[in-house]
Scaffold this motif. Sequence first.
Motif, PDB file in Angstrom:
ATOM      1  N   SER A  15     116.192 -28.681 108.066  1.00  0.00           N
ATOM      2  CA  SER A  15     115.367 -27.479 107.805  1.00  0.00           C
ATOM      3  C   SER A  15     116.131 -26.488 106.946  1.00  0.00           C
ATOM      4  CB  SER A  15     114.933 -26.826 109.109  1.00  0.00           C
ATOM      5  OG  SER A  15     116.061 -26.443 109.867  1.00  0.00           O
ATOM      6  N   LEU A  16     117.457 -26.415 107.089  1.00  0.00           N
ATOM      7  CA  LEU A  16     118.260 -25.534 106.239  1.00  0.00           C
ATOM      8  C   LEU A  16     118.276 -26.036 104.815  1.00  0.00           C
ATOM      9  CD1 LEU A  16     121.309 -24.729 108.567  1.00  0.00           C
ATOM     10  CD2 LEU A  16     119.492 -23.177 107.812  1.00  0.00           C
ATOM     11  N   ALA A  17     118.222 -27.297 104.649  1.00  0.00           N
ATOM     12  CA  ALA A  17     118.238 -27.865 103.297  1.00  0.00           C
ATOM     13  C   ALA A  17     116.965 -27.503 102.551  1.00  0.00           C
ATOM     14  CB  ALA A  17     118.416 -29.368 103.394  1.00  0.00           C
ATOM     15  N   GLN A  18     115.870 -27.252 103.223  1.00  0.00           N
ATOM     16  CA  GLN A  18     114.594 -26.922 102.545  1.00  0.00           C
ATOM     17  C   GLN A  18     114.499 -25.446 102.175  1.00  0.00           C
ATOM     18  OE1 GLN A  18     111.506 -28.208 105.121  1.00  0.00           O
ATOM     19  NE2 GLN A  18     111.739 -30.372 104.587  1.00  0.00           N
ATOM     20  N   ILE A  19     115.257 -24.605 102.734  1.00  0.00           N
ATOM     21  CA  ILE A  19     115.186 -23.155 102.464  1.00  0.00           C
ATOM     22  C   ILE A  19     115.448 -22.831 101.007  1.00  0.00           C
ATOM     23  CG2 ILE A  19     116.344 -20.950 102.934  1.00  0.00           C
ATOM     24  CD1 ILE A  19     116.454 -21.811 105.878  1.00  0.00           C
ATOM     25  N   PRO A  20     116.520 -23.362 100.429  1.00  0.00           N
ATOM     26  CA  PRO A  20     116.729 -23.034  99.017  1.00  0.00           C
ATOM     27  C   PRO A  20     115.573 -23.471  98.136  1.00  0.00           C
ATOM     28  CG  PRO A  20     118.676 -24.028  99.973  1.00  0.00           C
ATOM     29  CD  PRO A  20     117.578 -24.146 100.998  1.00  0.00           C
ATOM     30  N   VAL A  21     114.961 -24.598  98.466  1.00  0.00           N
ATOM     31  CA  VAL A  21     113.819 -25.063  97.658  1.00  0.00           C
ATOM     32  C   VAL A  21     112.684 -24.068  97.782  1.00  0.00           C
ATOM     33  CG1 VAL A  21     112.105 -26.900  97.426  1.00  0.00           C
ATOM     34  CG2 VAL A  21     114.482 -27.480  97.877  1.00  0.00           C
ATOM     35  N   THR A  22     112.387 -23.628  98.979  1.00  0.00           N
ATOM     36  CA  THR A  22     111.309 -22.647  99.202  1.00  0.00           C
ATOM     37  C   THR A  22     111.648 -21.336  98.532  1.00  0.00           C
ATOM     38  OG1 THR A  22     110.888 -23.663 101.340  1.00  0.00           O
ATOM     39  CG2 THR A  22     109.941 -21.496 100.980  1.00  0.00           C
ATOM     40  N   ASP A  23     112.884 -20.880  98.646  1.00  0.00           N
ATOM     41  CA  ASP A  23     113.321 -19.643  98.001  1.00  0.00           C
ATOM     42  C   ASP A  23     113.174 -19.732  96.490  1.00  0.00           C
ATOM     43  OD1 ASP A  23     113.827 -18.481 100.374  1.00  0.00           O
ATOM     44  OD2 ASP A  23     116.013 -18.724 100.309  1.00  0.00           O
ATOM     45  N   ALA A  24     113.524 -20.866  95.939  1.00  0.00           N
ATOM     46  CA  ALA A  24     113.436 -21.052  94.488  1.00  0.00           C
ATOM     47  C   ALA A  24     111.997 -20.979  94.038  1.00  0.00           C
ATOM     48  CB  ALA A  24     114.057 -22.382  94.097  1.00  0.00           C
ATOM     49  N   ALA A  25     111.082 -21.586  94.786  1.00  0.00           N
ATOM     50  CA  ALA A  25     109.658 -21.565  94.440  1.00  0.00           C
ATOM     51  C   ALA A  25     109.116 -20.148  94.551  1.00  0.00           C
ATOM     52  CB  ALA A  25     108.875 -22.510  95.340  1.00  0.00           C
ATOM     53  N   THR A  26     109.504 -19.475  95.636  1.00  0.00           N
ATOM     54  CA  THR A  26     109.054 -18.087  95.829  1.00  0.00           C
ATOM     55  C   THR A  26     109.595 -17.184  94.729  1.00  0.00           C
ATOM     56  OG1 THR A  26     109.036 -18.449  98.209  1.00  0.00           O
ATOM     57  CG2 THR A  26     109.018 -16.173  97.461  1.00  0.00           C
ATOM     58  N   LEU A  30     107.597 -14.950  92.181  1.00  0.00           N
ATOM     59  CA  LEU A  30     107.855 -13.513  92.056  1.00  0.00           C
ATOM     60  C   LEU A  30     108.148 -13.108  90.611  1.00  0.00           C
ATOM     61  CD1 LEU A  30     110.003 -12.755  95.256  1.00  0.00           C
ATOM     62  CD2 LEU A  30     107.694 -11.946  94.751  1.00  0.00           C
ATOM     63  N   VAL A  31     108.928 -13.977  89.945  1.00  0.00           N
ATOM     64  CA  VAL A  31     109.226 -13.704  88.516  1.00  0.00           C
ATOM     65  C   VAL A  31     107.926 -13.708  87.718  1.00  0.00           C
ATOM     66  CG1 VAL A  31     110.311 -14.663  86.453  1.00  0.00           C
ATOM     67  CG2 VAL A  31     111.603 -14.524  88.591  1.00  0.00           C
ATOM     68  N   LEU A  32     107.089 -14.702  87.959  1.00  0.00           N
ATOM     69  CA  LEU A  32     105.802 -14.794  87.258  1.00  0.00           C
ATOM     70  C   LEU A  32     104.908 -13.595  87.589  1.00  0.00           C
ATOM     71  CD1 LEU A  32     103.974 -16.500  85.443  1.00  0.00           C
ATOM     72  CD2 LEU A  32     103.134 -17.655  87.501  1.00  0.00           C
ATOM     73  N   LEU A  33     104.923 -13.226  88.883  1.00  0.00           N
ATOM     74  CA  LEU A  33     104.137 -12.065  89.318  1.00  0.00           C
ATOM     75  C   LEU A  33     104.646 -10.791  88.657  1.00  0.00           C
ATOM     76  CD1 LEU A  33     101.859 -11.089  91.155  1.00  0.00           C
ATOM     77  CD2 LEU A  33     103.537 -10.828  92.989  1.00  0.00           C
ATOM     78  N   ILE A  37     102.632  -8.349  86.291  1.00  0.00           N
ATOM     79  CA  ILE A  37     102.527  -6.905  86.568  1.00  0.00           C
ATOM     80  C   ILE A  37     102.987  -6.083  85.372  1.00  0.00           C
ATOM     81  CG2 ILE A  37     103.517  -5.039  87.963  1.00  0.00           C
ATOM     82  CD1 ILE A  37     103.426  -6.974  90.357  1.00  0.00           C
ATOM     83  N   MET A  38     104.072  -6.513  84.716  1.00  0.00           N
ATOM     84  CA  MET A  38     104.573  -5.787  83.532  1.00  0.00           C
ATOM     85  C   MET A  38     103.559  -5.851  82.391  1.00  0.00           C
ATOM     86  SD  MET A  38     108.651  -6.764  83.598  1.00  0.00           S
ATOM     87  CE  MET A  38     108.941  -5.984  82.048  1.00  0.00           C
ATOM     88  N   ALA A  39     102.960  -7.046  82.234  1.00  0.00           N
ATOM     89  CA  ALA A  39     101.937  -7.188  81.187  1.00  0.00           C
ATOM     90  C   ALA A  39     100.738  -6.281  81.499  1.00  0.00           C
ATOM     91  CB  ALA A  39     101.498  -8.647  81.079  1.00  0.00           C
TER      92      ALA A  39
END
Length: 202
Positions: A15-26, A30-33, A37-39
């Motif tokens: 389960s710890l191994a999946q956290i970075p993957v989830t964080d990266a997707a989030t 967030l970057v896209l969001l 928002i800036m646009a």
Amino acid sequence: MKKIIITLILSPSLSLAQIPVTDAATNGQLVLLNKNIMALQGQISSLNGNMATLIKLMQKNVTATTNSSQSISQEIAAKRTAASFVLAAPEMAQLIHLKEKILEAYHGAKKNLDDYSFLDEKERKEAENYLGEMIASLSTLLVHAKTMASTPDLVDPSARLSQIQTIVQKMEGVLNGVIELNKKLAQRNEHRKAIQTVITIN
């Protein structure tokens, strides 16, 4: 049992191994969001600028319309009221002077008709009719002049003055007509009086 223990030991690691993957997707979302928002903020800023420009244009339009409306109202008021320069114009004084001269000439002609003893009845009647027409014409012209000077109708001040000038010219014609009639009657009476004198002497 061994398998279950190993699985339980390894579960937290999995389960710890999946956290970075989830964080990266989030983080990617967030970057896209953030970009969106800036646009959107840029579009809102641009829209605000456009709205400010539009509001200024509308304010100018309202001001221009108000000024135009005031100008039209003033122009209408000026056309409804005889301008002081019309009432004080030399033509108005001339009009009053001509009225007095015409009435004076009229009364003089009427008196002469009574005094001229060498005119026949037909000549007297024609002269009286002509004088009556001249007085009626004078009355009509004076009513027209009064209307032009004071009517609340929409009349340009220069048009008022032009009409007064035309009335003055017509009144001059009336005066000249009465003077000419008086001269003609005087000449005719004097001519017949002279003939009668010659006949009487002979």
